[in-house]
Write a protein that holds these residues in place. Sequence first.
Motif, PDB file in Angstrom:
ATOM      1  N   PHE A  55       0.819  -1.226   0.000  1.00 34.07           N
ATOM      2  CA  PHE A  55       0.000   0.000   0.000  1.00 34.07           C
ATOM      3  C   PHE A  55       0.849   1.271   0.000  1.00 34.07           C
ATOM      4  O   PHE A  55       0.442   2.297  -0.526  1.00 34.07           O
ATOM      5  CB  PHE A  55      -1.034   0.011   1.145  1.00 34.07           C
ATOM      6  N   ALA A  56       2.068   1.217   0.568  1.00 33.38           N
ATOM      7  CA  ALA A  56       2.894   2.433   0.652  1.00 33.38           C
ATOM      8  C   ALA A  56       3.340   2.903  -0.733  1.00 33.38           C
ATOM      9  O   ALA A  56       3.283   4.101  -1.041  1.00 33.38           O
ATOM     10  CB  ALA A  56       4.108   2.176   1.539  1.00 33.38           C
ATOM     11  N   LEU A  57       3.801   1.983  -1.583  1.00 32.76           N
ATOM     12  CA  LEU A  57       4.338   2.390  -2.901  1.00 32.76           C
ATOM     13  C   LEU A  57       3.268   3.039  -3.780  1.00 32.76           C
ATOM     14  O   LEU A  57       3.495   4.121  -4.326  1.00 32.76           O
ATOM     15  CB  LEU A  57       4.976   1.181  -3.608  1.00 32.76           C
ATOM     16  N   ASP A  93       8.657   4.073   9.201  1.00 32.54           N
ATOM     17  CA  ASP A  93      10.041   3.841   8.734  1.00 32.54           C
ATOM     18  C   ASP A  93      10.046   3.449   7.263  1.00 32.54           C
ATOM     19  O   ASP A  93      10.877   3.911   6.476  1.00 32.54           O
ATOM     20  CB  ASP A  93      10.714   2.738   9.560  1.00 32.54           C
ATOM     21  N   ASN A  94       9.095   2.582   6.879  1.00 30.56           N
ATOM     22  CA  ASN A  94       9.003   2.147   5.481  1.00 30.56           C
ATOM     23  C   ASN A  94       8.660   3.319   4.563  1.00 30.56           C
ATOM     24  O   ASN A  94       9.261   3.490   3.501  1.00 30.56           O
ATOM     25  CB  ASN A  94       7.953   1.042   5.322  1.00 30.56           C
ATOM     26  N   PHE A  95       7.682   4.131   4.965  1.00 30.29           N
ATOM     27  CA  PHE A  95       7.303   5.299   4.150  1.00 30.29           C
ATOM     28  C   PHE A  95       8.502   6.230   3.949  1.00 30.29           C
ATOM     29  O   PHE A  95       8.731   6.742   2.859  1.00 30.29           O
ATOM     30  CB  PHE A  95       6.142   6.062   4.792  1.00 30.29           C
ATOM     31  N   LYS A  96       9.268   6.446   5.027  1.00 29.40           N
ATOM     32  CA  LYS A  96      10.437   7.328   4.932  1.00 29.40           C
ATOM     33  C   LYS A  96      11.448   6.790   3.911  1.00 29.40           C
ATOM     34  O   LYS A  96      11.999   7.531   3.102  1.00 29.40           O
ATOM     35  CB  LYS A  96      11.107   7.434   6.298  1.00 29.40           C
ATOM     36  N   ASP A  97      11.689   5.465   3.978  1.00 25.52           N
ATOM     37  CA  ASP A  97      12.636   4.835   3.041  1.00 25.52           C
ATOM     38  C   ASP A  97      12.170   4.980   1.598  1.00 25.52           C
ATOM     39  O   ASP A  97      12.934   5.355   0.717  1.00 25.52           O
ATOM     40  CB  ASP A  97      12.791   3.344   3.364  1.00 25.52           C
TER      41      ASP A  97
END
Length: 411
Positions: A55-57, A93-97
């Motif tokens: 969902f983040a990408l 953390d994932n969104f930031k990356d």
Amino acid sequence: MNFKELRLNKPILRAIAEKNYDAPTPVQEMTIPLILDGKDVIASAQTGTGKTAAFALPILQLLFDRQDASKKGKKIKALIISPTRELAMQIQDNFKDYAQYTNLVSAVIYGGSAIEPQIETLKKGVDILVATPGRLLDLHKQDVINLDYIETLVLDEADLMLDMGFIDDVKKIERLCPKGKQILLFSATMPFKVVQLANSILKDAEKVAVTPTSSAAARVHQILYFTPKPKKIELCLHLLRNTIKGNILIFRRTKHGVDKLEQTLLRNNYKVDSIHGAKSQEERQEALNRFKNKETNILIATDVAARGIDIDNLDSVVNFDLPNIPETYVHRIGRTGRAGQSGTSYSFCSADEKQYVISIQKLMQKHIDVEEDHPYPLDPKAQPEVHKRKGSKHRKGRKSEGSKKKKKRWY
């Protein structure tokens, strides 16, 4: 398939390449195109299947074209609701990356820590907000958060959210967001409550199901020990001395059970830590960091506390208490054997847990190997303990002498 075929732009692809992701996982391959097409999605996917990126990408992709607003002018366009603080921090953390080569700003808010720094962050302006339900509603009540511009609402780990009693909060948050928003619901299991929630708030949702049962069963060597309940601690110590090595995650059903086992292992000079719901956020995070930094090599946890926590290079999982939900077992053993590694799971089964083993084997369509060569075997004739409640000494319907005397007459 590779990520380029998923219509993702160069800055996002560059961030993915730096994370050394080769190809999308099944849940990413199925979900990303649906989200980019603006569809509502209900996805059944467990931790370890790559669902955060699923969902983040696409959320980053959808917001990418309108990212150039000055920070102050940014409005929250995507909202991700997560049941626990650990999960919320991990998603952030994932969104930031993934967003490091874009101008998109994400933030995380959760209870159990100071509210002022979170308010400061929000005032600076964010595009994507990750939040736990309680803190989100709290800040909305204080007029710090405006949900009028939400385009995508994500409900992550929906089954856990409902188990923790957040159903009314989730419904309230959904109502506070605009009507035409896209809703994405992710859940490890699909109990009736989750299906009911999905039917009430999603519109013409596309369904995606990724069952990790076969993959977990294939990568993890599973061993079953039948042993009487009072002998489980002795069996655990015996295996830790002779068999189980490396980084170990031990699951117990209750917080009390976690504490009791931790004390026993500490007395036997093991480097051990624990996490459960009664510990503060800080204590849980510190325990997790010590485990990740190899200061301890045994972590004891309840299912709720360990849900969604990423621990790499886990050698073994011990099911000290077997779960009564078969999917939970698959979830637990899937902690080891991740990212192509192999791992081992050790499960202790007492007489009253035999039924759980039958359900687990049925779900996985696989027989679990039984290890009979150990010092604390279970008598095959052993019956489950029956806890009888002590009844009243008075016959049902009979009043005691005392209550007869107290009774007031109407005449």
